[in-house]
Design an enzyme around this catalytic site. Structure first.
Site, PDB file in Angstrom:
ATOM      1  N   LYS A   1       1.971   6.474   1.142  1.00 55.26           N
ATOM      2  CA  LYS A   1       1.538   5.403   1.947  1.00 55.26           C
ATOM      3  C   LYS A   1       0.186   5.388   1.946  1.00 55.26           C
ATOM      4  O   LYS A   1      -0.492   6.447   2.413  1.00 55.26           O
ATOM      5  CB  LYS A   1       1.965   5.568   3.290  1.00 55.26           C
ATOM      6  CG  LYS A   1       2.131   4.125   4.161  1.00 55.26           C
ATOM      7  CD  LYS A   1       2.689   4.367   5.392  1.00 55.26           C
ATOM      8  CE  LYS A   1       2.763   3.079   6.301  1.00 55.26           C
ATOM      9  NZ  LYS A   1       3.394   3.242   7.639  1.00 55.26           N
TER      10      LYS A   1
ATOM     11  N   ARG B   1       0.975  -1.295   0.015  1.00 57.73           N
ATOM     12  CA  ARG B   1       0.018   0.074  -0.081  1.00 57.73           C
ATOM     13  C   ARG B   1       0.834   1.309   0.152  1.00 57.73           C
ATOM     14  O   ARG B   1       0.376   2.441   0.315  1.00 57.73           O
ATOM     15  CB  ARG B   1      -0.920   0.025   0.981  1.00 57.73           C
ATOM     16  CG  ARG B   1       0.023  -0.091   2.578  1.00 57.73           C
ATOM     17  CD  ARG B   1      -0.664   0.381   3.774  1.00 57.73           C
ATOM     18  NE  ARG B   1      -0.102  -0.319   4.724  1.00 57.73           N
ATOM     19  CZ  ARG B   1      -0.168   0.118   6.043  1.00 57.73           C
ATOM     20  NH1 ARG B   1      -1.217   0.822   6.426  1.00 57.73           N
ATOM     21  NH2 ARG B   1       0.484  -0.436   7.095  1.00 57.73           N
TER      22      ARG B   1
ATOM     23  N   ARG C   1       5.605   9.964   2.878  1.00 55.47           N
ATOM     24  CA  ARG C   1       6.800   9.597   4.301  1.00 55.47           C
ATOM     25  C   ARG C   1       8.063   9.726   3.474  1.00 55.47           C
ATOM     26  O   ARG C   1       8.114   9.667   2.104  1.00 55.47           O
ATOM     27  CB  ARG C   1       6.644   8.110   4.489  1.00 55.47           C
ATOM     28  CG  ARG C   1       7.791   7.749   5.293  1.00 55.47           C
ATOM     29  CD  ARG C   1       7.404   6.416   6.264  1.00 55.47           C
ATOM     30  NE  ARG C   1       7.547   5.077   5.172  1.00 55.47           N
ATOM     31  CZ  ARG C   1       6.893   3.825   5.497  1.00 55.47           C
ATOM     32  NH1 ARG C   1       6.649   3.990   6.786  1.00 55.47           N
ATOM     33  NH2 ARG C   1       7.069   2.960   4.958  1.00 55.47           N
TER      34      ARG C   1
ATOM     35  N   ASP D   1      10.549  -6.610   8.607  1.00 57.09           N
ATOM     36  CA  ASP D   1      10.346  -5.968   7.481  1.00 57.09           C
ATOM     37  C   ASP D   1      10.203  -4.436   7.938  1.00 57.09           C
ATOM     38  O   ASP D   1       9.926  -3.674   7.164  1.00 57.09           O
ATOM     39  CB  ASP D   1       9.111  -6.434   6.747  1.00 57.09           C
ATOM     40  CG  ASP D   1       7.899  -6.858   7.472  1.00 57.09           C
ATOM     41  OD1 ASP D   1       8.097  -7.404   8.419  1.00 57.09           O
ATOM     42  OD2 ASP D   1       6.702  -6.080   7.309  1.00 57.09           O
ATOM     43  N   ASN D   2      10.105  -4.297   9.180  1.00 53.80           N
ATOM     44  CA  ASN D   2       9.795  -3.149   9.873  1.00 53.80           C
ATOM     45  C   ASN D   2      11.021  -2.316  10.624  1.00 53.80           C
ATOM     46  O   ASN D   2      11.112  -1.469  11.416  1.00 53.80           O
ATOM     47  CB  ASN D   2       8.759  -2.914  10.788  1.00 53.80           C
ATOM     48  CG  ASN D   2       7.276  -3.391   9.868  1.00 53.80           C
ATOM     49  OD1 ASN D   2       7.264  -2.961   8.872  1.00 53.80           O
ATOM     50  ND2 ASN D   2       6.356  -3.686  10.692  1.00 53.80           N
TER      51      ASN D   2
ATOM     52  N   ASP E   1      -6.222  -3.689   0.354  1.00 55.90           N
ATOM     53  CA  ASP E   1      -7.063  -2.745  -0.800  1.00 55.90           C
ATOM     54  C   ASP E   1      -5.979  -1.596  -0.986  1.00 55.90           C
ATOM     55  O   ASP E   1      -6.203  -0.700  -1.877  1.00 55.90           O
ATOM     56  CB  ASP E   1      -8.106  -2.012  -0.047  1.00 55.90           C
ATOM     57  CG  ASP E   1      -7.891  -1.273   1.337  1.00 55.90           C
ATOM     58  OD1 ASP E   1      -6.608  -1.100   1.747  1.00 55.90           O
ATOM     59  OD2 ASP E   1      -8.944  -0.855   1.729  1.00 55.90           O
ATOM     60  N   GLY E   2      -4.639  -1.692  -0.468  1.00 53.32           N
ATOM     61  CA  GLY E   2      -3.696  -0.785  -0.766  1.00 53.32           C
ATOM     62  C   GLY E   2      -3.854   0.779  -0.169  1.00 53.32           C
ATOM     63  O   GLY E   2      -3.298   1.828  -0.458  1.00 53.32           O
TER      64      GLY E   2
ATOM     65  N   ASP F   1       7.733   2.652  10.346  1.00 52.75           N
ATOM     66  CA  ASP F   1       6.469   1.938  10.524  1.00 52.75           C
ATOM     67  C   ASP F   1       5.788   2.163  11.925  1.00 52.75           C
ATOM     68  O   ASP F   1       5.787   1.397  12.712  1.00 52.75           O
ATOM     69  CB  ASP F   1       6.545   0.686  10.113  1.00 52.75           C
ATOM     70  CG  ASP F   1       6.413   0.480   8.604  1.00 52.75           C
ATOM     71  OD1 ASP F   1       6.054   1.287   7.649  1.00 52.75           O
ATOM     72  OD2 ASP F   1       6.655  -0.824   8.161  1.00 52.75           O
TER      73      ASP F   1
HETATM   74  P1  AMP Z   1       2.667  -3.443   8.103  1.00 51.39           P
HETATM   75  O1  AMP Z   1       1.837  -3.982   9.049  1.00 51.39           O
HETATM   76  O2  AMP Z   1       2.650  -1.910   7.550  1.00 51.39           O
HETATM   77  O3  AMP Z   1       4.314  -3.557   8.567  1.00 51.39           O
HETATM   78  O4  AMP Z   1       2.580  -4.120   6.632  1.00 51.39           O
HETATM   79  C1  AMP Z   1       2.972  -5.313   6.545  1.00 51.39           C
HETATM   80  C2  AMP Z   1       2.539  -5.891   5.117  1.00 51.39           C
HETATM   81  O5  AMP Z   1       1.182  -5.968   4.807  1.00 51.39           O
HETATM   82  C3  AMP Z   1       3.383  -5.136   4.080  1.00 51.39           C
HETATM   83  O6  AMP Z   1       3.767  -5.948   2.972  1.00 51.39           O
HETATM   84  C4  AMP Z   1       2.198  -4.205   3.691  1.00 51.39           C
HETATM   85  O7  AMP Z   1       2.414  -3.653   2.425  1.00 51.39           O
HETATM   86  C5  AMP Z   1       1.025  -4.846   3.770  1.00 51.39           C
HETATM   87  N1  AMP Z   1      -0.227  -4.310   3.863  1.00 51.39           N
HETATM   88  C6  AMP Z   1      -0.652  -3.756   5.079  1.00 51.39           C
HETATM   89  N2  AMP Z   1      -1.652  -2.981   4.899  1.00 51.39           N
HETATM   90  C7  AMP Z   1      -2.026  -3.198   3.567  1.00 51.39           C
HETATM   91  C8  AMP Z   1      -3.279  -2.810   2.527  1.00 51.39           C
HETATM   92  N3  AMP Z   1      -4.257  -1.951   3.250  1.00 51.39           N
HETATM   93  N4  AMP Z   1      -3.307  -3.050   1.462  1.00 51.39           N
HETATM   94  C9  AMP Z   1      -2.451  -3.892   1.012  1.00 51.39           C
HETATM   95  N5  AMP Z   1      -1.204  -4.166   1.670  1.00 51.39           N
HETATM   96  C10 AMP Z   1      -1.295  -3.914   2.808  1.00 51.39           C
HETATM   97 MG    MG Z   2       5.537  -2.412   7.476  1.00 50.59          MG
END
Ligand code: AMP
Ligand code: MG
Length: 475
Positions: free
Chosen positions: A111, A91, A175, A247-248, A123-124, A257
């Protein structure tokens, strides 16, 4: 004449398998919520262009300047210890890199800019709540002088995003980061046995952030050192990241993040806020161990670049084991300053730990107690003030050897931190189209060490009915 940004994107020149080219998905009715003009100027961007119709269209992903190279980065990672072979920007879309007047390079990333090949079932998009939370907390970090990604802008999209069966206002955060290269970026290629990609990424990371490192082992040691200091800084402001997945963790050494993150009110080492952290993996006191675990994952990615396996493993292990003593030293320095010691030594550790354990037992507020050491009001924070008095006598005896403890403490103990209940209140108001509490909180957090009387209400700990004990992921 106002000017659009000029991007020069080194990441887009890396091999195709590092990312997927992806334009943001346009939104219906973009409107600017906040523009960080000071940051824009520091980046060499034109704030007036950004605030104008073309700028807002870019910040919403509706149009791109000619030099933009929108892309979604590939990465993998361990989430709560479980392996994910492919995550990536689901996203978030990198618009490109800008080079500041003094030669520093920064990513600009949207973001919540729509789906990408990495979106899986998502949903991105982002909704207003997490966008405002990240804006406030990342900018508060910058004001506290803790390495962090930053917030350049927030826009509303005029679209509805569905979360937990309810429709919420959509928003996009811009960001700014020194880079978005994560431990998980290395893991993505290591998991595919793609040694040429690891070599390329390693060289890119060294060129960009660690020019003094000559070998992958040097790089590993430098990354470990930055993380040790970073996590000590989190601990010293009572910050709980909440999702320290690999990944964070940004390899630049910036905090990244800000999802279910929070600052503690009452001090307790086991504090957890994130609704999905059921077992407290990322609790306050666990953060150093988790960082070391993440660094071990990074180290293992570098092994194929480090020569014969046996000696490589030995050297990498030693480098990762360097985390604990470096963290301990940074912790002692930072917490020493919080009690007024210009140069704390090992003998002072017990004094600091004694204060913390009394704070935990007496449910003392973390920020108010340490600031109270400056103002003389710390004892009021303890249920039983006698618990503080017992410590204070030893502390005063130790302070006799210090030249300027007041000044040291005043610089180390913020007056205001982004308290969870204040962030929540700002979000609730913003959903009702009242952005005044958000802007006011942002203005107060920009001066965290200044006891400005007009913001004194923001120093208060939450009343029992105001406490926010749970935070949610940034989705
Ligand atoms: P995060 O929890 O922000 O570290 O995200 C973990 C993973 O989930 C990453 O690959 C994000 O890109 C993906 N992700 C989180 N929220 C969404 C969303 N609403 N749509 C698509 N991918 C998401
Ligand atoms: Mg992340």
């Amino acid at each position: 004449m106002t000017q659009p940004p000029v991007f020069d994107t080194s990441y887009a020149r890396l091999p195709d398998r590092f990312f997927a080219r992806q334009d943001p998905v346009p939104v219906r009715a973009p409107a600017l919520i906040a523009l960080n003009r000071d940051l824009a100027v520091r980046l060499g961007l034109d704030p007036d262009w950004l605030a104008g119709p073309d700028g807002v269209a870019m910040l919403a992903g509706n149009t791109m300047p000619a030099s933009a190279t929108p892309l979604a980065m590939a990465y993998a990672g361990h989430q709560f210890g479980g392996w994910s072979h492919s995550l990536g920007d689901g996203r978030a879309i990198l618009l490109g890199e800008v080079v500041t007047p003094d030669g520093a390079r920064f990513d600009l990333q949207l973001k919540g800019a729509g789906q990408t090949p990495f979106s899986r079932r998502g949903d991105g998009r982002a909704w207003l709540g997490p966008v405002l939370r990240e804006y406030l907390v990342s900018e508060a970090f910058a004001a506290l002088d803790i390495p962090t990604t930053r917030a350049l802008a927030a826009v509303s999209t005029g679209e509805v995003v569905v979360r937990e069966a309810s429709g919420r206002p959509g928003a996009i955060l811009t960001r700014v980061a020194s880079s978005h290269i994560r431990v998980g970026t290395f893991q993505y290629f290591a998991a595919r046995d793609d040694v040429p990609a690891l070599e390329t990424l390693c060289k890119h990371l060294i060129d960009r952030h660690y020019p003094q490192s000559e070998t992958p082992l040097d790089l590993l040691r430098a990354v470990v050192a930055r993380q040790a200091d970073l996590i000590a800084q989190w601990m010293a402001v009572g910050f709980i990241h909440g999702v320290m997945n690999t990944d964070n963790m940004a390899l630049s050494g910036e905090t990244i993040d800000f999802g279910p993150c929070a600052f503690m009110d009452v001090y307790h080492p086991n504090t957890v806020f994130s609704s999905i952290d059921q077992y407290g993996r990322y609790a306050y006191a666990n953060q150093p161990q988790i960082a070391a675990w993440n660094l071990a994952q990074f180290a293992s990615c570098l092994l194929p670049l480090m020569g014969p396996e046996g000696p490589a493993i030995e050297a990498a292990t030693e480098a990762v084991h360097g985390f604990a003593p470096q963290f301990q030293a940074a912790w002692l320095r930072r917490f020493g300053a919080k009690i007024g010691l210009a140069r704390a030594d090992e003998d002072d550790r017990a004094l600091i730990e004694d204060l913390l354990s009394r704070m935990a037992t007496e449910r003392a507020d973390f920020t108010r107690t340490f600031r109270g050491l400056v103002t003389g009001r710390a004892r009021n924070e303890f249920i039983d003030p006698a618990a503080f008095d017992g410590w204070e006598a030893r502390w005063q005896a130790r302070l006799a050897a210090e030249a300027a403890p007041q000044a040291v403490m005043a610089r180390a103990n913020p007056v205001r931190i982004p308290r969870n209940h204040r962030i929540e209140a700002a979000i609730v108001a913003a959903v009702e189209d009242d952005f005044a509490p958000f802007h006011r909180l942002g203005a107060a957090l920009a001066r965290p060490f200044d006891p400005a009387p007009e913001f004194s209400d923001l120093e208060a700990a939450p009343r029992p009915e105001e406490r926010v004990e749970r935070t949610f992921c940034g989705t």
